[in-house]
Design an enzyme around this catalytic site. Structure first.
Site, PDB file in Angstrom:
ATOM      1  N   CYS A   1     -21.623  15.029  65.041  1.00 38.71           N
ATOM      2  CA  CYS A   1     -22.087  15.405  63.708  1.00 38.71           C
ATOM      3  C   CYS A   1     -23.320  16.293  63.758  1.00 38.71           C
ATOM      4  O   CYS A   1     -23.663  16.932  62.773  1.00 38.71           O
ATOM      5  CB  CYS A   1     -22.386  14.147  62.884  1.00 38.71           C
ATOM      6  SG  CYS A   1     -20.937  13.125  62.608  1.00 38.71           S
TER       7      CYS A   1
ATOM      8  N   GLN B   1     -18.806   2.798  67.025  1.00 40.99           N
ATOM      9  CA  GLN B   1     -18.549   3.057  68.440  1.00 40.99           C
ATOM     10  C   GLN B   1     -18.239   1.796  69.230  1.00 40.99           C
ATOM     11  O   GLN B   1     -17.943   1.866  70.423  1.00 40.99           O
ATOM     12  CB  GLN B   1     -19.752   3.770  69.070  1.00 40.99           C
ATOM     13  CG  GLN B   1     -19.965   5.188  68.581  1.00 40.99           C
ATOM     14  CD  GLN B   1     -18.836   6.122  68.961  1.00 40.99           C
ATOM     15  OE1 GLN B   1     -18.104   5.893  69.919  1.00 40.99           O
ATOM     16  NE2 GLN B   1     -18.702   7.215  68.223  1.00 40.99           N
TER      17      GLN B   1
ATOM     18  N   SER C   1     -14.587   2.579  61.693  1.00 44.41           N
ATOM     19  CA  SER C   1     -13.882   3.811  61.337  1.00 44.41           C
ATOM     20  C   SER C   1     -12.595   3.917  62.132  1.00 44.41           C
ATOM     21  O   SER C   1     -12.581   3.670  63.346  1.00 44.41           O
ATOM     22  CB  SER C   1     -14.780   5.021  61.620  1.00 44.41           C
ATOM     23  OG  SER C   1     -14.115   6.230  61.323  1.00 44.41           O
TER      24      SER C   1
ATOM     25  N   HIS D   1     -10.658   6.579  62.937  1.00 42.40           N
ATOM     26  CA  HIS D   1     -10.364   7.693  63.851  1.00 42.40           C
ATOM     27  C   HIS D   1     -11.065   7.560  65.194  1.00 42.40           C
ATOM     28  O   HIS D   1     -10.847   8.384  66.090  1.00 42.40           O
ATOM     29  CB  HIS D   1     -10.676   9.034  63.177  1.00 42.40           C
ATOM     30  CG  HIS D   1     -12.123   9.420  63.131  1.00 42.40           C
ATOM     31  ND1 HIS D   1     -12.680  10.335  63.989  1.00 42.40           N
ATOM     32  CD2 HIS D   1     -13.118   9.032  62.306  1.00 42.40           C
ATOM     33  CE1 HIS D   1     -13.946  10.506  63.697  1.00 42.40           C
ATOM     34  NE2 HIS D   1     -14.244   9.714  62.679  1.00 42.40           N
TER      35      HIS D   1
ATOM     36  N   ASN E   1     -23.755   5.862  70.229  1.00 40.42           N
ATOM     37  CA  ASN E   1     -22.702   6.857  70.385  1.00 40.42           C
ATOM     38  C   ASN E   1     -23.042   7.924  71.418  1.00 40.42           C
ATOM     39  O   ASN E   1     -22.166   8.648  71.880  1.00 40.42           O
ATOM     40  CB  ASN E   1     -22.389   7.526  69.041  1.00 40.42           C
ATOM     41  CG  ASN E   1     -23.600   8.239  68.454  1.00 40.42           C
ATOM     42  OD1 ASN E   1     -24.682   7.659  68.346  1.00 40.42           O
ATOM     43  ND2 ASN E   1     -23.439   9.485  68.066  1.00 40.42           N
TER      44      ASN E   1
END
Length: 384
Positions: free
Chosen positions: A326, A180, A200, A202, A150
């Site tokens: 994060c 990713q 994921s 989003h 990422n």
């Protein structure tokens, strides 16, 4: 001009996903565990969603488990696998892993009595396969590797890792964090011996708070959440039908030529930067390397600090990142760039530019213009 280039942190939900969520919340809000007709239709919609996601990964629809996102999917894969083993030994994770994986592996030491060991990286950011080969053995219970880093966009050698596991530690499972990479870099359960894969919504223009863990046939995990026994008992809790509807809409509308488009934009941006700032440092593999994903570019302009440049670009309407979203507010150097043994001045200066299929060449030219302008300004006021 407003330019959003932090798509590895999150993406703007596409119109199809927004519409699907709204329709589900207003017209198809029923609990899929209930027995009346509208609830049965909600249950059938979940089955269709599993079928759609499974098809993108050449997996079986019965092996798609809906979760709250990438973090839960990673935790379920890691803890669920270890709790299903009678005598787990060591867990290996690459030094590039997202904290959702790394911290789950470290927590597993206390929960399951396993040893967690970090697999080193090569200077270009890929897994050190020679080091991994020396770490594998009968004690290995689980190997965790991300599909795409990422922070640097490096595509990890998943197939090579599978081959090493098959030869040296056939009892070990392999978990891939595909957050990713999903839909941007090809992945197929039929072409690997991976046991589990996390994704994921989003990150692909779907809603936040929803994702999936996809298992290979025969992969064994135990639930980490107790409840009503939904999803075959592997993930209890009433399914997020609206979020799942939005995720599936995003999957179905994701452009098939996305990676080619993003790679061309990435090359354009870097060429413009290198022309004006030839000392630009790329953290990761060269953009032409086949193991460099087309949607992430990590660049540094020492001695300008990354956070200073980020806010200067924000004033120009451009949003970029400084690494994993994060951990970007924790005020420490990137563990990934540290594991790559980059010089401190490069790590302190590195910004992450992450693209989506809907970015344009005009946006790349504007971004390059403003980066060149801001770097020139800031270098005059930066103590070397």
């Amino acid at each position: 001009m407003q330019v959003y280039l932090d798509n590895s942190a999150t993406t703007r939900p596409c119109a199809q996903a927004v519409e699907a969520v709204a329709r589900s919340m207003t017209e198809a809000f029923h609990n899929p565990s209930a027995l009346y007709a509208p609830a049965m239709r909600a249950e059938h919609a979940l089955a269709d969603a599993r079928r759609t996601i499974a098809a993108t990964l050449n997996a079986q629809e019965k092996n798609v488990i809906f979760t709250s996102g990438g973090t839960e999917s990673d935790n379920l894969a890691i803890w669920g696998r270890l709790s299903a083993m009678h005598h787990p030994g060591e867990v290996l994770y690459t030094a590039a892993e997202h904290e959702a994986v790394k911290n789950a592996c470290l927590e597993a030491q206390a929960r399951y009595g396993v040893a967690a060991r970090e697999i080193p990286l090569l200077p270009g950011g890929s897994v050190d396969l020679a080091a991994l080969e020396g770490m594998l053995g009968p004690q290995t219970a689980l190997i965790c590797v991300m599909q795409v880093c990422n922070e640097t966009g490096v595509i990890m050698p998943v197939k090579a890792i599978c081959e090493l596991r098959d030869r040296l530690a056939p009892q070990a499972a392999i978990h891939v964090d595909g957050v990713q990479g999903y839909l941007r870099v090809p992945f197929s359960f039929k072409e690997t011996t991976v046991d589990s894969y996390a994704l994921s919504a989003h990150k692909i223009h779907g809603p936040k708070g929803v994702g999936a863990l996809v298992l290979a046939d025969g992969a064994r995990i135990r639930p980490i959440v107790a409840g009503g026994g939904q999803q075959g008992g592997l993930r209890s809790g009433t399914e997020n039908t609206s979020g799942i509807a939005g995720m599936v809409a995003a999957v179905q509308s994701y452009p098939s030529n996305a990676m080619e488009c993003m790679r061309s934009l990435k090359k354009l941006l870097l060429s413009l930067l290198m022309e004006a700032l030839p000392e630009t440092t790329v953290a990761g593999l060269p953009v032409d390397d086949p193991m460099s994903a087309g949607h992430i570019l990590n660049v540094a302009f020492p001695p300008v600090r990354a956070e200073t440049l980020l806010h200067a670009l924000e004033a120009d309407g451009i949003c970029v990142g400084t690494g994993s979203a994060c951990s970007s507010k924790k005020g420490r150097r990137s563990p990934v760039l540290t594991a790559m043994h980059l010089p401190p001045q490069v790590m302190d200066s590195a910004i992450r530019i992450s693209l989506c299929p809907f970015n344009t060449g005009e946006e790349m030219r504007y971004t390059a213009e403003k980066i060149i302008e801001r770097v020139g300004q800031l270098r005059r006021f930066t103590r070397r």
